[in-house]
Design an enzyme around this catalytic site. Structure first.
Site, PDB file in Angstrom:
ATOM      1  CG  ASP A 479      46.099  10.279 -15.489  1.00 34.87           C
ATOM      2  OD1 ASP A 479      46.069  11.445 -15.907  1.00 34.87           O
ATOM      3  OD2 ASP A 479      45.081   9.603 -15.249  1.00 34.87           O
ATOM      4  CD  GLU A 534      46.936  14.876 -14.185  1.00 37.34           C
ATOM      5  OE1 GLU A 534      46.440  15.557 -15.091  1.00 37.34           O
ATOM      6  OE2 GLU A 534      46.547  13.721 -13.910  1.00 37.34           O
TER       7      GLU A 534
END
Length: 735
Positions: A479, A534
């Site tokens: 993330d 990401e």
């Protein structure tokens, strides 16, 4: 005995001297209201997936009822080197600072870390058949390749030549740190097993507890086992700021700390005396009515440990990912459990045709509404959903179904919670994080890691390995990688594709080097594991091998596609230009694979709208039943919902992702239970009365054949099975 609840069952904590009791058995389908005097764990019975286990290392034969050699002796010295000064990188003269620490790496550790594991043979007991079978898992060699020359990226993309000075410096930093790790820590293999040196380590003689807290003036281990007496078990500090204590077994051979006991470290720090949960804690629980979490000494007896029965699937040529959240995966307004997700949701995912499930919010997070992104306990699976054994059972069931299990891992920042997390752990601002403004993410209100710190590297690399090794996750979705790679964190910045935006003073080279190291470790020790990053910036070399000079990810999450669809949905139909749509879908770097999606959890959160809600809005409340007339808005919405997904999957990347429920156009939005919140400016943000009504997934709508949702679900299912048959997502290019 103090007791509190975990996922609808009661967890008991045995206070020192209060006596214990046997563990009650827990059936898979009947968990609520069960009183467990020590810890919520299932015993071996015909209704449970938990079977007789024996902890062991790869390559060892596990015999039911037998013991195994300990991987770490309690007398073994800690393997650690000094933390680096703020804003600095690991110095060139690292040998002088770490020479003494190098003695902590035993010759046995060095030998063990250099030997690839060729296969694993485990003898396990099946609680259903009550027979003994042998599970043979043939693995690829687990070898971390040495650094290459890092020059192939210039052959792949000659435009990178103009930024050779930056890229060569980046690779030289990576090689220097790899060399230091190899020399002083026995290699990435040994360095990434910090959980065998720090935290609570059980041996045949007792329990060793170690914690890196250089800012603390004194430290003591406290908990139920010693009635929270700070004078009972004081710790000693070495020259590197590591505190240590050894607790020998009781006279009867039992451990000094009972399984399930609450434990914390009490420190006298520059900020005052404080109790903290170990940074390496494996389980933590919040008692009802209390605000702080409690660290739990988690060491279940052998007969309670879950043993994996099914081999991990091989990495597929194309990924079809079902993004999910355990807590909101029930149709009912409640927090769902690992066990229910295993039994109810995993078969649904398999039936829909996806080949991987990506699970959010696994790492413990005190604030439920953070969606799991404000992590407080990095090595602990969230206790809201059940126990570590429950999570292992879930993952094993997914493997039985042929599904990869990817974890949404958060190494980009940490919760600013000082009660339960790493923030101010040793009473300083610069323990795991950068000091000053650089250590605070102003938008996320969280702390930012100092990736140039030796011990931070150990912590994060070990954390990634822990989830792969202990829980057998099949990979990660990292993330917030854009936030990691740039000192501006991608905020208030528009990336135009100019290479100067990626390779300059705004790049956090320490963070990029960490990503190279963690991808090295993942792909070397777990060759079939998947690493997805990401990244919204589109950094070149992001998905090229580390040996070639790249960052090392397998896939980039193609975030621009979802943004494009929302942009178009706000416009009139006449404004949609097919050339613009196709350009966005295909605008990705050659030889660097992407996972694409029309919408993820981001678009489903309160304050935004899902594609279905953008298209059909309030008509979804009254016109989704097949026995009622439709409306032009419903007809148009359903048609575009299908086409948007089909064209996204067809052109957008080499992998596809969908957030659970969106396959059938889940109505409304996600809103976590929350009370009113007072903002820093004094204004009050109203809550939702702590309601779970919009924090669930109405799978019943997609299954109801009398609703139009059912047809949307069938279309998505047909898409997945079409890809399974023809493999149109598979990357045909090579680097």
């Amino acid at each position: 005995m103090a007791s509190f609840a975990v996922s609808g069952a009661t967890l008991g904590v045995v206070l020192a001297g209060s006596g214990g009791g046997g563990l009650s058995s827990t059936a898979r389908s009947a968990r609520a209201g069960v009183d467990l005097p020590s810890l919520l764990l299932r015993k071996k019975d015909s209704s449970s997936r938990a079977v007789l286990s024996c902890a062991g290392a790869p390559g060892k034969v596990l015999v039911p009822g037998g013991g195994s050699d300990d991987l770490l002796s309690s007398a073994e010295p800690v393997s650690t080197t000094p933390a680096q000064p703020e804003e600095s990188q690991i110095p060139e003269d690292i040998s002088e600072q770490t020479a003494e620490a190098s003695t902590s790496v035993d010759a046995e550790d060095k030998l063990e870390s250099s030997e690839p594991t060729q296969g694993i043979v485990e003898t396990i007991t099946d609680s259903v058949t009550e027979g003994v079978k042998e599970l043979v898992v043939e693995e690829k060699p687990r070898v971390i390749q040495p650094p290459g020359d890092g020059q192939k990226i210039y052959q792949i993309d000659p435009m990178l030549e103009g930024f050779r000075s930056h890229l060569d410096y980046r690779y030289s930093e990576y090689k220097r740190i790899r060399a230091a790790i190899d020399q002083y820590e026995g290699g990435l293999d040994g360095f990434s097993r910090g959980y065998e040196k720090l935290g609570f380590i059980r041996s045949a003689e007792g329990i060793t507890y170690r914690e890196w807290a250089p800012g603390a003036h004194s430290a003591a281990l406290v908990g139920d086992f010693n009635n929270w007496n700070p004078n009972a078990d004081t710790m000693t500090r070495n020259e590197y700021g590591v505190w240590e204590i050894f607790l020998p077994n009781n006279a009867d051979g039992s451990p000094a700390i009972p399984h399930g006991s609450r434990v914390k470290i009490r420190m006298d720090t520059p900020s005052g005396v404080k109790d903290s949960i170990s940074a390496w804690i494996k389980f933590s629980v919040q008692a009802p009515g209390e605000i702080p979490y409690n660290g739990i000494y988690y060491d279940p007896p052998e007969e309670e440990k879950y043993v994996f029965q099914h081999p991990q699937p091989k990495q597929p040529k194309s990924l079809r990912i079902y993004e999910s959240h355990i807590g909101m995966s029930s149709p009912e307004p409640k927090i769902n459990t690992y066990a229910n997700f295993r039994d109810e949701v995993l078969p649904r995912i398999k039936r829909l045709g996806y080949n991987a499930v990506q699970i959010m919010a696994i790492q413990e997070h005190s604030y439920y509404a953070s969606f799991g992104y404000h992590v407080t306990n990095f090595f602990a699976p969230s206790s809201r959903f059940g126990t570590p054994e429950d999570l292992k059972s879930l993952i094993d069931r997914a493997h039985e179904l042929g599904l990869l299990v990817l974890m949404d891992i958060v190494h980009s920042h940490s919760s600013n919670n000082t009660l339960d997390g790493l923030n101010g752990f040793d009473g300083t601002d610069t323990h795991y994080f950068h000091g000053g403004p650089r250590g605070h993410h102003w938008m996320w209100d969280s702390r930012l890691f100092n990736y140039g710190s030796w011990e931070v590297l150990r912590f994060l690399l070990s954390n990634a390995r822990w989830w792969l090794e202990e829980y057998k996750f099949d990979g990660f979705r990292f993330d917030g990688v854009t936030s990691m790679m740039y000192t501006h964190h991608g905020l208030q910045v528009s990336f135009t594709g100019n290479y100067g935006e990626y390779f300059g003073f705004a790049t956090d080279v320490d963070a990029v080097v960490y990503l190279m190291l963690v991808n090295d470790m993942i792909h070397g020790l777990y060759p079939d594991a998947v690493a997805i990053g990401e990244d919204v910036s589109g950094m070149p070399t992001f998905c090229l091998p580390v040996q070639d000079g790249g960052v090392g990810f397998d896939y980039r999450l193609h975030m621009a596609v979802a943004d494009k669809w929302i942009e178009l949905l706000k416009q009139s139909d006449e404004s949609w230009k097919m050339g613009d749509i196709v350009h966005t879908l295909t605008n990705r770097r050659w030889s660097e694979k992407c996972v694409t999606y029309a919408e993820s959890h981001d678009q489903a959160l309160v304050g935004d709208k899902t594609i279905a809600f953008w298209l059909m809005d309030k008509d979804m409340y009254d016109f989704m039943a097949l026995d009622r007339p439709s409306t032009p808005r419903i007809d148009r919405g359903i048609a575009l919902h299908k086409m948007i997904r089909l064209v996204t999957m067809g052109l957008g990347g080499e992998g596809y992702l969908n957030f659970m429920g969106n396959e059938f156009g889940h109505p409304e939005w996600i809103d976590f239970p929350r009370g009113p919140q007072t903002l820093p400016n004094g204004s009050v943000l109203p809550g939702n009365n702590n309601s779970y009504d919009k924090c669930r997934r109405r799978f019943d709508l997609g299954d109801a054949d009398f609703l139009r949702y059912h047809g949307m679900q069938e279309f998505d299912q047909a898409m997945q099975h079409l890809e399974e048959k023809y493999g149109h997502l598979q990357c045909k290019c090579s680097s």
